[in-house]
Scaffold this motif. Structure first.
Motif, PDB file in Angstrom:
ATOM      1  N   CYS A  55     -15.365   0.027   4.561  1.00 46.58           N
ATOM      2  CA  CYS A  55     -14.493   0.626   5.705  1.00 46.58           C
ATOM      3  C   CYS A  55     -13.558  -0.594   5.814  1.00 46.58           C
ATOM      4  N   LEU A  56     -12.316  -0.248   6.011  1.00 52.43           N
ATOM      5  CA  LEU A  56     -11.043  -1.148   5.970  1.00 52.43           C
ATOM      6  C   LEU A  56     -10.805  -1.412   7.523  1.00 52.43           C
ATOM      7  N   LEU A  57     -10.576  -2.775   7.976  1.00 51.80           N
ATOM      8  CA  LEU A  57      -9.968  -3.173   9.098  1.00 51.80           C
ATOM      9  C   LEU A  57      -8.507  -3.262   9.162  1.00 51.80           C
ATOM     10  N   TYR A  58      -7.668  -2.729   9.815  1.00 49.83           N
ATOM     11  CA  TYR A  58      -6.383  -3.047  10.220  1.00 49.83           C
ATOM     12  C   TYR A  58      -6.081  -4.400  10.490  1.00 49.83           C
ATOM     13  N   THR A  59      -5.377  -5.296   9.649  1.00 55.64           N
ATOM     14  CA  THR A  59      -5.159  -6.567   9.836  1.00 55.64           C
ATOM     15  C   THR A  59      -3.495  -6.780   9.588  1.00 55.64           C
ATOM     16  N   SER A  60      -2.885  -7.623  10.305  1.00 56.17           N
ATOM     17  CA  SER A  60      -1.414  -7.913   9.874  1.00 56.17           C
ATOM     18  C   SER A  60      -1.263  -8.782   8.776  1.00 56.17           C
ATOM     19  N   ILE A  70       1.292  -3.616  11.945  1.00 57.30           N
ATOM     20  CA  ILE A  70       1.111  -3.495  10.316  1.00 57.30           C
ATOM     21  C   ILE A  70       2.620  -2.827   9.805  1.00 57.30           C
ATOM     22  N   GLY A  71       3.367  -3.456   8.837  1.00 60.75           N
ATOM     23  CA  GLY A  71       4.319  -2.752   8.062  1.00 60.75           C
ATOM     24  C   GLY A  71       5.819  -3.016   9.093  1.00 60.75           C
ATOM     25  N   PHE A  72       6.687  -2.408   8.421  1.00 61.52           N
ATOM     26  CA  PHE A  72       8.133  -2.555   8.880  1.00 61.52           C
ATOM     27  C   PHE A  72       8.696  -1.334   8.685  1.00 61.52           C
ATOM     28  N   ILE A  73       9.627  -0.919   9.575  1.00 58.42           N
ATOM     29  CA  ILE A  73      10.677   0.080   9.579  1.00 58.42           C
ATOM     30  C   ILE A  73      12.087  -0.321   9.175  1.00 58.42           C
ATOM     31  N   VAL A  74      12.764   0.095   8.151  1.00 57.95           N
ATOM     32  CA  VAL A  74      14.277  -0.325   7.502  1.00 57.95           C
ATOM     33  C   VAL A  74      15.113   0.692   8.268  1.00 57.95           C
ATOM     34  N   ASN A 125       0.875  -1.127   0.067  1.00 58.44           N
ATOM     35  CA  ASN A 125       0.178   0.102  -0.041  1.00 58.44           C
ATOM     36  C   ASN A 125       0.942   1.300  -0.032  1.00 58.44           C
ATOM     37  N   LYS A 126       1.887   1.292   0.716  1.00 54.94           N
ATOM     38  CA  LYS A 126       2.628   2.365   0.741  1.00 54.94           C
ATOM     39  C   LYS A 126       4.075   1.993   1.181  1.00 54.94           C
ATOM     40  N   PHE A 152       7.720   0.428   4.824  1.00 54.87           N
ATOM     41  CA  PHE A 152       6.777  -0.255   3.947  1.00 54.87           C
ATOM     42  C   PHE A 152       5.615  -0.928   4.757  1.00 54.87           C
ATOM     43  N   TYR A 153       4.439  -0.821   4.279  1.00 59.35           N
ATOM     44  CA  TYR A 153       3.344  -1.625   4.944  1.00 59.35           C
ATOM     45  C   TYR A 153       2.302  -1.907   3.853  1.00 59.35           C
ATOM     46  N   GLN A 154       1.231  -2.820   4.448  1.00 57.92           N
ATOM     47  CA  GLN A 154       0.109  -3.110   3.790  1.00 57.92           C
ATOM     48  C   GLN A 154      -1.231  -3.035   4.595  1.00 57.92           C
TER      49      GLN A 154
END
Length: 201
Positions: A195-200, A141-145, A112-113, A171-173
């Motif tokens: 509506c979107l639900l945040y899921t890993s 959700i996502g990772f930091i590099v 996503n981003k 980056f994350y989805q």
């Protein structure tokens, strides 16, 4: 000392350049420093990593299956390998065209981003949770590099090795949760269809 600023459209670029050269001959003013003799110069690419990540995001939003990245460097390759390890992107091929290299990257539609974080702040271990809350939509959700003394890695690996570093990007989805993964209480809630639900992932 005289300065020239073209305020009318009838003054062309050629006239301003010739005027600047005459100023240099008569007064010794550095006209290139004034920005008047920049004709024929090319723009310089400031951040290779940012350019590549923006190209990936644009290709994902356009629904493409592949994207061409160029130019690339070692940081871009290591960043893509981390994304590939987390299964956010597919395989990629490095092509050496003797002009800074280029990469053909396969997309999986799971991103996503992604982007860079500038300036590259120093992050300590105790500051990692706060940076995750600030950069990512959620801690799950996502990772930091990061770039550390042990190399370029994501924040989970950095926490395991108990080391800090400089932040490179993220980056994350964000996915839509399937009905079978929702609790009985969540299934009873009146949720809008968009509506979107945040899921890993």
């Amino acid at each position: 000392v005289c300065f020239f600023f073209s305020s009318r459209r009838r003054h062309t670029r050629q006239r301003s350049v010739s005027w600047a050269r005459r100023c240099v001959q008569e007064t010794g003013i550095n006209a290139e420093y004034m920005g008047l003799l920049t004709q024929g110069k090319k723009m310089v690419l400031m951040n290779v990593l940012s350019n590549c990540l923006k190209a990936i995001v644009n290709a994902e939003r356009a629904g493409k299956r592949q994207v061409l990245l160029r130019p690339v460097n070692k940081i871009v390759i290591k960043f893509l390998r981390i994304m590939q390890k987390k299964k956010y992107v597919g395989e990629f091929e490095i092509v050496d065209d003797r002009r800074g290299k280029k990469i053909v990257l396969d997309l999986l539609g799971r991103l996503n981003k992604c982007g860079v974080y500038s300036p590259r702040f120093d992050i300590k271990i105790k500051e990692m949770d706060g940076m995750m809350d600030y950069v990512l939509p959620s801690r799950q959700i996502g990772f930091i590099v990061l770039t550390t003394t042990y190399g370029i890695m994501d924040h989970e690996e950095a926490l395991k090795k108990k080391t800090g570093g400089k932040i490179l990007g993220f980056f994350y989805q964000i996915t839509k949760a399937p009905t079978n993964q929702l609790t009985s209480f969540q299934q009873k809630l009146p949720i809008h269809k968009n509506c979107l639900l945040y899921t890993s992932p």
